[in-house]
Design an enzyme around this catalytic site. Structure first.
Site, mmCIF file in Angstrom:
data_model
loop_
_atom_site.group_PDB
_atom_site.id
_atom_site.type_symbol
_atom_site.label_atom_id
_atom_site.label_comp_id
_atom_site.label_asym_id
_atom_site.label_seq_id
_atom_site.Cartn_x
_atom_site.Cartn_y
_atom_site.Cartn_z
ATOM 1 N N MET A 77 0.845 -1.200 0.000
ATOM 2 C CA MET A 77 0.000 0.000 0.000
ATOM 3 C C MET A 77 0.881 1.251 0.000
ATOM 4 S SD MET A 77 -3.434 -0.984 2.034
ATOM 5 C CE MET A 77 -2.866 -0.651 3.683
ATOM 6 N N GLY B 295 11.332 -2.686 5.438
ATOM 7 C CA GLY B 295 10.644 -3.988 5.460
ATOM 8 C C GLY B 295 10.120 -4.339 4.065
ATOM 9 N N HIS B 296 9.447 -3.373 3.416
ATOM 10 C CA HIS B 296 8.954 -3.618 2.050
ATOM 11 C C HIS B 296 10.120 -3.939 1.114
ATOM 12 C CE1 HIS B 296 5.592 -0.769 3.345
ATOM 13 N NE2 HIS B 296 4.929 -1.828 2.936
HETATM 14 O O1 PAF Z 1 -0.251 -5.815 3.450
HETATM 15 C C1 PAF Z 1 -0.662 -4.887 2.735
HETATM 16 O O2 PAF Z 1 -0.010 -3.865 2.547
HETATM 17 C C2 PAF Z 1 -2.037 -4.999 2.081
HETATM 18 O O3 PAF Z 1 -2.937 -5.632 2.919
HETATM 19 C C3 PAF Z 1 -1.995 -5.680 0.702
HETATM 20 C C4 PAF Z 1 -1.542 -7.116 0.793
HETATM 21 C C5 PAF Z 1 -1.073 -4.895 -0.213
HETATM 22 C C6 PAF Z 1 -3.398 -5.673 0.077
HETATM 23 O O4 PAF Z 1 -3.894 -4.375 -0.081
#
Ligand code: PAF
Length: 288
Positions: A30, A36-37
């Site tokens: 999101m 972390g991402h």
């Molecule tokens: O974990 C997240 O950021 C959200 O729940 C996801 C998996 C991108 C779905 O919108």
């Protein structure tokens, strides 16, 4: 790095890669990306290799927020996110708008949802009733758009990963799900885009989630016998409430394989907790 905002264009790229036998690794997010991402992007790259394609999606999905939740305030910084994705070696970023993902929403024209009915009932599902229906629906849509061979999710959202694995198994999505470890700040706070909400002293108080996890780890390690879950829950809730701005939403002990609550906590039990720190709701989890 390609920046793609239309579904048709993303599917065209993905189909072309598929036809060429190129593996596709996918990291749904999101946005408001943190280390972390980026560790998930690295994990996706590791999985598909140099010749594969790594796609990151950035989309704040409205259907997983209840009307009372933080959809409007959810932090966004696309320019910075794109820079981070480029630096992390992503090949494409998919950034659709709401009109692209839910075209007829205003006229109530969107009516097909994906619902997992078992693992999504407790914890986050009990506290946030529409949440997992929104997550499974958008992730199913994204899988149909990005056509990934592997998709990487963070362990921080333990229940989300379990629900998605179940959806993939039950509905035969041809995608392998990888769950990558939670990254933490030096003081133990799990990295999260929502940490941005924590100002001043609240940021310090937010370490209570990590300290509660460590406390549970220590109790289980020290105890020769299984520990009654209700007793440990009460102890942890009291520990959390000692921070003036903290309020436990839930503390649960469960079997990590099927998310069933356990009456006795032992090594290997999973702990998950949600805590309000001021107005910010944070979650964390660990295997004990
Ligand atoms: O974990 C997240 O950021 C959200 O729940 C996801 C998996 C991108 C779905 O919108």
């Amino acid at each position: 790095m390609q920046i793609v905002s239309s579904i048709a264009a993303m599917q065209r790229h993905a189909k072309k890669w598929q036809r060429a036998g190129t593996r596709i690794g996918f990291v749904p997010t999101m946005g408001y990306l943190h280390a972390g991402h980026l560790s998930l992007v690295k994990r996706a790259r590791q999985s598909v290799g140099k010749t594969g394609k790594v796609v990151v999606s950035i989309y704040v999905n409205p259907t997983q927020f209840a009307p009372t939740e933080d959809l409007a305030q959810y932090p966004r910084d696309l320019k910075r996110d794109l820079k981070l994705c480029r630096e992390a070696g992503a090949d494409a970023v998919f950034t659709p708008g709401d009109a692209e993902m839910y075209p007829n929403k205003a006229e109530n024209g969107f009516s097909a949802y994906v619902v997992e009915e078992k693992l999504s009932q407790s914890m986050e599902g009990a506290a946030r009733p529409v949440h997992f229906r929104g997550v499974t629906t958008v992730v199913a849509k994204l899988f149909n758009i990005v056509l990934p061979d592997v998709a990487v999710f963070g362990q921080k959202d333990f229940q989300q990963a379990a629900v998605i694995k179940r959806m993939v198994a039950d509905l035969n999505f041809p995608v392998k799900i990888i769950v990558a470890p939670t990254l933490r700040e030096p003081d133990g706070l799990a990295m999260s885009s929502r940490n941005k909400y924590l100002e001043g002293d609240l940021r310090l108080q937010a370490t209570v989630l990590w300290h509660a996890i460590q406390k549970a780890q220590a109790v289980v390690k020290k105890s020769a016998r299984p520990v009654p879950a209700e007793k440990l829950k009460a102890e942890l809730k009291e520990f959390i409430q000692h921070k003036p701005a903290a309020r436990a939403d839930y503390v649960e002990f469960f079997d990590p394989d099927n998310l069933s609550p356990v009456a006795k906590v032992t090594r290997g039990s999973q702990l998950a907790l949600a805590v309000f720190v001021g107005k910010t709701r944070l979650i964390d989890n660990a295997q004990l």
